[in-house]
Design an enzyme around this catalytic site. Structure first.
Site, short mmCIF file in Angstrom:
data_model
loop_
_atom_site.label_atom_id
_atom_site.label_comp_id
_atom_site.label_asym_id
_atom_site.label_seq_id
_atom_site.Cartn_x
_atom_site.Cartn_y
_atom_site.Cartn_z
N PRO A 135 0.82 -1.20 0.00
CA PRO A 135 0.00 0.00 0.00
C PRO A 135 0.86 1.26 0.00
O PRO A 135 1.87 1.33 0.71
CB PRO A 135 -0.80 -0.12 1.30
CG PRO A 135 -0.80 -1.57 1.61
CD PRO A 135 0.52 -2.09 1.14
N GLU A 136 0.47 2.23 -0.79
CA GLU A 136 1.20 3.50 -0.83
C GLU A 136 0.55 4.50 0.12
O GLU A 136 -0.45 4.19 0.77
CB GLU A 136 1.29 3.99 -2.27
CG GLU A 136 1.94 2.93 -3.17
CD GLU A 136 2.41 3.43 -4.53
OE1 GLU A 136 2.75 4.62 -4.65
OE2 GLU A 136 2.45 2.62 -5.47
N ARG A 156 12.50 -2.96 -7.59
CA ARG A 156 11.11 -2.99 -8.04
C ARG A 156 11.08 -2.73 -9.54
O ARG A 156 11.97 -2.11 -10.11
CB ARG A 156 10.28 -1.92 -7.31
CG ARG A 156 10.21 -2.09 -5.80
CD ARG A 156 9.51 -3.35 -5.37
NE ARG A 156 8.13 -3.39 -5.78
CZ ARG A 156 7.13 -2.79 -5.11
NH1 ARG A 156 7.39 -2.10 -4.01
NH2 ARG A 156 5.89 -2.88 -5.55
N LYS A 167 4.06 5.56 4.80
CA LYS A 167 3.45 4.23 4.87
C LYS A 167 3.29 3.73 6.29
O LYS A 167 3.02 2.55 6.52
CB LYS A 167 4.30 3.25 4.06
CG LYS A 167 4.43 3.63 2.58
CD LYS A 167 5.30 2.66 1.82
CE LYS A 167 5.47 3.09 0.37
NZ LYS A 167 6.29 2.15 -0.42
#
Length: 263
Positions: free
Chosen positions: A2-3, A253, A52
């Protein structure tokens, strides 16, 4: 993972459900048993988010949660369902319940310990009065690619892989260009766009970065296939120039970008 927009939405939702209530806390899984015991019966005074990281304030103690890749909250009205599986934390109060499963971090902190966590984080575009200059200065001191820096939570808090790719495309920035080679004005514009995108994410509960005129279906609620410019679109034509979108690994990523629009 989740951002930042998701964590800020959770903080607001938890405030609506439980702030002002004395909560019961337990850890059916057992891995947070000592922490739940510290919180049990206390008044939830406030919730907060920084990047976050999610916080609940219980007097002089803070619940700190980082969802990581697998963490998830669930909530509902009483009665609470039977505890099942790896349920790390359950909070009940004011007619509502919250369940937390699979977080990277779930711990109780003192004020001092919370400040230590925050000291490791960069400014958050969703908070009031962020230190934008700290973000700009940090980028201008670094030889690392701007795509790497945007994923570094000590540079800017709350940006994840989707926002990284999308804001770099929207600002037409080469993701592999070293941070120190950017102009300060460019970085301020990048920050301003992050604010726009993250606030939109909080409102909508999803990440939509495209303008209506750049979507296949301009009218109505954006479809998932129309939501992003480059993220998840490797090999597909760029929405602006038609060049196939590229992808590679940056900061562990998968990064997506257009080699023409972001040259």
């Amino acid at each position: 993972m989740p951002e930042g927009h998701t964590i800020h939405r959770l903080a607001r939702r938890h405030a609506r459900l439980l702030v002002g209530q004395h909560v019961s806390a337990d850890s059916p899984q057992g891995r947070f048993e000592d922490g739940a015991r510290l919180l049990d019966g206390r008044l939830l005074a406030a919730t907060d988010a920084w990047g976050k990281h999610l916080f609940h304030r219980y007097g002089d103690l803070w619940l700190h949660v980082h969802l990581g890749l697998y963490g998830k909250f669930r909530d509902g009205t009483l009665p609470a369902p039977a505890a099942r599986g790896a349920l790390r934390l359950r909070l009940v109060g004011g007619g509502h319940w919250l369940e937390l499963r699979g977080p990277t971090a779930c711990e109780v902190l003192t004020d001092t310990e919370r400040r230590t966590v925050l000291a490791r984080l960069g400014p958050d575009p969703l908070r009031r009065g962020p230190d934008v200059q700290a973000f700009v200065d940090r980028v201008l001191r670094s030889r690392a690619p701007i795509a790497t820096l945007l994923m570094d939570q000590s540079v800017v808090a709350g940006v994840g892989n989707v926002y990284r790719a999308e804001v770099l495309f929207r600002q037409r920035l080469d993701p592999l260009r070293p941070g120190r080679l950017h102009d300060a004005a460019v970085l301020h514009a990048l920050w301003d766009d992050l604010v726009v995108l993250l606030r939109a994410g909080v409102r909508a509960g999803r990440i939509v970065t495209t303008l209506p005129e750049d979507r296949e279906r301009p009218a109505g609620r954006p479809r998932r296939v129309d939501a992003h410019y480059v993220y998840g679109r490797a090999g597909l034509p760029c929405r602006i120039c038609g060049t196939p979108v590229q992808d590679t690994q940056v900061a562990a990523r998968r990064l997506f970008w257009c080699p023409v629009c972001q040259a």
